[in-house]
Design an enzyme around this catalytic site. Structure first.
Site, short mmCIF file in Angstrom:
data_model
loop_
_atom_site.label_atom_id
_atom_site.label_comp_id
_atom_site.label_asym_id
_atom_site.label_seq_id
_atom_site.Cartn_x
_atom_site.Cartn_y
_atom_site.Cartn_z
N ASP A 131 -5.14 18.62 -16.31
CA ASP A 131 -5.39 17.26 -16.79
C ASP A 131 -4.87 17.16 -18.22
O ASP A 131 -5.41 17.81 -19.13
CB ASP A 131 -6.89 16.96 -16.72
CG ASP A 131 -7.21 15.51 -17.05
OD1 ASP A 131 -6.48 14.89 -17.84
OD2 ASP A 131 -8.22 14.99 -16.52
N ARG A 183 0.84 -1.21 0.00
CA ARG A 183 0.00 0.00 0.00
C ARG A 183 0.87 1.25 0.00
O ARG A 183 0.45 2.32 -0.45
CB ARG A 183 -0.95 0.00 1.21
CG ARG A 183 -1.82 1.24 1.32
CD ARG A 183 -3.00 1.05 2.26
NE ARG A 183 -2.60 0.52 3.55
CZ ARG A 183 -2.12 1.26 4.56
NH1 ARG A 183 -1.94 2.56 4.41
NH2 ARG A 183 -1.80 0.70 5.71
N LYS A 185 -6.15 5.69 -20.43
CA LYS A 185 -6.37 6.14 -21.80
C LYS A 185 -5.09 5.98 -22.63
O LYS A 185 -4.57 4.88 -22.74
CB LYS A 185 -6.88 7.58 -21.78
CG LYS A 185 -8.00 7.85 -20.77
CD LYS A 185 -9.19 6.92 -20.89
CE LYS A 185 -10.41 7.38 -20.12
NZ LYS A 185 -10.27 7.42 -18.65
N TYR A 237 -14.18 18.02 -17.69
CA TYR A 237 -14.76 16.67 -17.75
C TYR A 237 -15.86 16.54 -16.69
O TYR A 237 -15.70 16.96 -15.54
CB TYR A 237 -13.64 15.66 -17.52
CG TYR A 237 -14.05 14.23 -17.32
CD1 TYR A 237 -14.95 13.59 -18.16
CD2 TYR A 237 -13.49 13.48 -16.29
CE1 TYR A 237 -15.30 12.27 -17.98
CE2 TYR A 237 -13.81 12.14 -16.10
CZ TYR A 237 -14.73 11.55 -16.95
OH TYR A 237 -15.07 10.23 -16.76
#
Length: 406
Positions: free
Chosen positions: A186, A60, A211, A114
């Site tokens: 972004d 983690r 993406k 977005y």
């Protein structure tokens, strides 16, 4: 050889390579799935758990495959550090809160952001962190908003989703810095192949690596690239919230990044050709692509992206909602799906997917109409894509308005 002397294509191809394993050097990055790492002494374990430990104790906190991915991304973005997450939205969340936003703070956000990012900003209002939407393409309006609201953070996109607007990042950063405002951007649509925002003074660069960076539709991941002090805070937040990407997703993303330059070159070329063709179709009311001559920010895009305009485009069908959905259902080659940046071409209907959190009034204000289709142009033959779009167009237009290319 000094890395600063290497071209982007070389850096991408070399992503994650030359890992030392014993006396050997691996020619591909290894996957290390272990959740737990031990040391010669318990003190070594405790040291690795510290924020400055630099080693591995628990997955983690850090993992060797993830660290290799982060180092590769930082090189491509020319950033001091990168922090990898389990999704793009996990990266957005950490990028917003990592700088220390607190109750009473204000975030300025691009009005055409977005839809899911906008929805997250709405959620932050539950913690008394206010989001104010602003048109980042309007310098006077942006300056007024910076002066009036004194925001801690400005959040925008290098290419907006889904209408492909392109802000002048350098001038926006200059305005923000004059008001001591951090800038988070972004960069998912552009990727570092087209644009490296750190070089323009952006503080925080975000990617949905699901993406283009991964590029094959088989891994979900996100990145935040920034300077060292902010990266530490963001990494600490990731450890506390458990947002780290898995070793397998990290490995798949590293593999995808090695072909990023050749994929992006093809995406850009095919999207430009397809956008030009769509402009001439009677069943298309408008095409949104930064490389088209009529695009309002074409000069800005050409300057920032080096005369390459990306693999995304959108277009307004001459149809209502029912007709547009019928068009999408009629496609045989292009895949209706909610992602982008894959090797295969993908389309979606923003009002019911990427921007479904917006009401009809908000959709109208954002310029998203009932006939809007967003397309991620893949690596297929452009001729085959045109034929598929033509076939689907027959489902919404009279025969006289559709030219048969079959």
């Amino acid at each position: 050889m000094n890395e600063s002397e290497l071209d982007f294509e070389t850096l991408a191809v070399q992503s994650g390579l030359r890992t030392r394993i014993g006396d050997s050097i691996s020619t591909a990055p290894p996957i290390v799935p272990s959740t737990t790492f031990t040391h010669e002494s318990i003190e070594g374990v405790h040291a690795a758990l510290s924020p400055d430990g630099g080693g591995f104790a628990y997955a983690r906190n850090a993992n060797p495959t993830v660290v290799a991915l982060e180092a590769a991304v930082a090189r491509l973005e020319t950033a001091a550090e990168c922090v990898a997450f389990g999704s793009g939205m996990a990266a957005v969340h950490a990028a917003l809160l990592g700088p220390g936003l607190a109750a009473g703070d204000i975030v300025l956000a691009a009005s055409d952001l977005y839809g899911v990012s906008r929805a997250l900003l709405v959620q932050l209002e539950n913690y008394d962190i206010k989001a104010v939407l602003v048109d980042v393409l309007d310098p006077d309006g942006l300056e007024h908003a910076l002066d009036e609201y004194r925001p801690r953070l400005l959040f925008l996109e290098s290419i907006s989703n889904p209408l492909l607007k392109v802000p002048d990042v350098a001038s926006i950063v200059t305005a923000a810095k004059q008001h001591r405002c951090l800038v988070a951007l972004d960069n998912t649509f552009a990727t570092p192949y087209l644009f490296r925002p750190i070089r323009f003074g952006v503080d925080i660069v975000i990617h949905s690596a699901t993406k283009y960076m991964g590029g094959h539709g088989d891994a979900v991941a996100g990145f935040v690239s920034t300077h060292a002090s902010l990266a530490r805070r963001i990494r600490d937040m990731r450890t506390l919230t458990g947002g780290i990407v898995s070793p397998f997703e990290a490995w798949l993303t590293l593999r995808g990044m090695r072909t990023l330059p050749v994929r992006m070159a093809r995406h850009c070329a095919s999207a430009a050709e397809l956008a030009a063709w769509l402009q001439g179709q009677e069943w298309v009311k408008r095409v949104y692509y930064p490389g088209l001559e009529h695009h309002a920010q074409r000069e800005t895009a050409a300057r920032q992206f080096g005369d390459r305009f990306g693999g995304m485009l959108s277009f307004d069908l001459d149809a209502d909602r029912a007709g547009t959905l019928r068009f999408l259902d009629s496609l045989q080659l292009v895949t209706p799906g909610t992602s982008l940046g894959d090797v295969e071409s993908l389309v979606l209907y923003p009002p019911l997917s990427s921007h479904r959190a917006l009401c009809r009034e908000e959709l109208g204000e954002a310029g998203i109409g009932d006939g809007l289709v967003r397309m991620s142009v893949g690596l297929e033959s452009v001729g085959d894509l045109i034929a598929d779009l033509e076939r689907a167009a027959r489902s919404v237009a009279s025969p006289s308005r559709v030219h048969d290319v079959s």
